[in-house]
Design a protein around this motif. Structure first.
Motif, PDB file in Angstrom:
ATOM      1  N   THR A  34     -48.905 -13.013  21.806  1.00  0.00           N
ATOM      2  CA  THR A  34     -49.780 -13.982  21.152  1.00  0.00           C
ATOM      3  C   THR A  34     -51.170 -13.366  20.959  1.00  0.00           C
ATOM      4  OG1 THR A  34     -50.605 -14.907  23.228  1.00  0.00           O
ATOM      5  CG2 THR A  34     -48.566 -15.844  22.339  1.00  0.00           C
ATOM      6  N   GLY A  35     -51.968 -14.035  20.141  1.00  0.00           N
ATOM      7  CA  GLY A  35     -53.346 -13.591  19.947  1.00  0.00           C
ATOM      8  C   GLY A  35     -54.116 -13.616  21.257  1.00  0.00           C
ATOM      9  N   GLU A  40     -56.706 -10.412  25.621  1.00  0.00           N
ATOM     10  CA  GLU A  40     -56.878 -10.016  27.025  1.00  0.00           C
ATOM     11  C   GLU A  40     -56.603  -8.524  27.208  1.00  0.00           C
ATOM     12  OE1 GLU A  40     -54.188 -12.631  29.007  1.00  0.00           O
ATOM     13  OE2 GLU A  40     -55.527 -14.376  28.860  1.00  0.00           O
ATOM     14  N   VAL A  41     -55.599  -8.014  26.492  1.00  0.00           N
ATOM     15  CA  VAL A  41     -55.257  -6.588  26.575  1.00  0.00           C
ATOM     16  C   VAL A  41     -56.415  -5.734  26.074  1.00  0.00           C
ATOM     17  CG1 VAL A  41     -53.789  -4.770  25.603  1.00  0.00           C
ATOM     18  CG2 VAL A  41     -52.761  -6.891  26.434  1.00  0.00           C
ATOM     19  N   PHE A  42     -56.962  -6.102  24.912  1.00  0.00           N
ATOM     20  CA  PHE A  42     -58.010  -5.299  24.283  1.00  0.00           C
ATOM     21  C   PHE A  42     -59.422  -5.731  24.679  1.00  0.00           C
ATOM     22  CE2 PHE A  42     -54.398  -4.721  21.348  1.00  0.00           C
ATOM     23  CZ  PHE A  42     -54.359  -3.332  21.300  1.00  0.00           C
ATOM     24  N   ARG A  48     -61.541 -12.160  16.612  1.00  0.00           N
ATOM     25  CA  ARG A  48     -61.417 -10.809  16.049  1.00  0.00           C
ATOM     26  C   ARG A  48     -59.955 -10.367  16.007  1.00  0.00           C
ATOM     27  NH1 ARG A  48     -64.203  -5.153  18.131  1.00  0.00           N
ATOM     28  NH2 ARG A  48     -63.277  -3.854  16.505  1.00  0.00           N
ATOM     29  N   ILE A  49     -59.203 -10.669  17.060  1.00  0.00           N
ATOM     30  CA  ILE A  49     -57.779 -10.343  17.092  1.00  0.00           C
ATOM     31  C   ILE A  49     -57.052 -11.088  15.975  1.00  0.00           C
ATOM     32  CG2 ILE A  49     -55.638 -10.627  18.398  1.00  0.00           C
ATOM     33  CD1 ILE A  49     -57.314  -8.377  19.510  1.00  0.00           C
ATOM     34  N   HIS A  50     -57.389 -12.363  15.820  1.00  0.00           N
ATOM     35  CA  HIS A  50     -56.749 -13.192  14.796  1.00  0.00           C
ATOM     36  C   HIS A  50     -56.997 -12.615  13.404  1.00  0.00           C
ATOM     37  CE1 HIS A  50     -55.051 -16.833  13.052  1.00  0.00           C
ATOM     38  NE2 HIS A  50     -56.092 -16.894  12.247  1.00  0.00           N
TER      39      HIS A  50
END
Length: 202
Positions: A34-35, A40-42, A48-50
């Motif tokens: 998920t976004g 959390e990973v990055f 921004r991920i979305h």
């Protein structure tokens, strides 16, 4: 998810030439996320991920594979649309392709680094005592080989057939005692070698 997807537009090449989008895509080749999980990973904002996910989705590089509702919030799981991407021949003259391929290779190296660091201890231990790498249960090698291009291409076809032969052994269902192995293969023409051989003194 397809094994290989053909890139047919310059917009797809442009998306993959972006280092972060390329890294995001490689993460989504591994498993759906998920976004929120990716943020959390990055360690980046979900907004921004979305944005990057929407750009990849617009270019048919990722897709929503399932939705789950949790605490009244619908979570969308994204996954890469293929396990690998290759450009169509019609895009070969495009100058962006070189940078796209380069960025994909660099991102794959990062992916392999993560795999190595996460590998269990036993996978990096060999108790055979052999000095012959072909008898070890892991492989880590680098080569510089002089070859004519047609010889390299002929060998590459044989190598691809050999990898397919290995993969076919456990199809369609792996046996219960089968182990999962990870391969990273990189081969390309370079201008200058770094493996220097010293001449023996007579």
């Amino acid at each position: 998810m397809k094994d290989i997807k053909l890139l047919t537009t310059h917009e797809q090449l442009k998306a993959l030439s972006d280092p972060f989008k390329c890294e995001l895509l490689l993460r989504l080749m591994e498993k759906p996320q998920t976004g929120k999980q990716l943020s959390e990973v990055f360690e980046l904002s979900r907004a921004r991920i979305h944005y990057h996910l929407k750009e990849l989705e617009k270019n048919d590089l990722v897709a929503i594979v399932r939705k789950e509702e949790k605490n009244g919030i619908v979570q969308k799981f994204y996954q890469a649309t293929a396990g690998g991407f290759v450009p169509d021949r019609s895009l070969l003259p495009n100058s962006n392709m070189t940078e796209t391929v380069r960025q994909m290779m660099v991102s794959m190296l990062d992916q392999s680094k993560r795999r190595i660091l996460a590998a269990p201890e036993e996978s990096l231990q060999d108790k055979s005592g052999s000095k012959d790498p072909s008898e070890w249960k892991f492989r880590s090698s680098a080569y510089e080989i002089h070859a004519k291009e047609q010889d390299f291409m002929a060998w590459q076809k044989k190598f691809s057939a050999l990898m397919e032969e290995l993969a076919a052994i456990q199809r369609p269902e792996p046996s219960p005692d089968a182990k999962l192995y990870y391969f990273h293969i990189l081969g390309l023409e370079i201008e200058e070698g770094v493996f220097k051989k010293e001449e023996k003194e007579s």
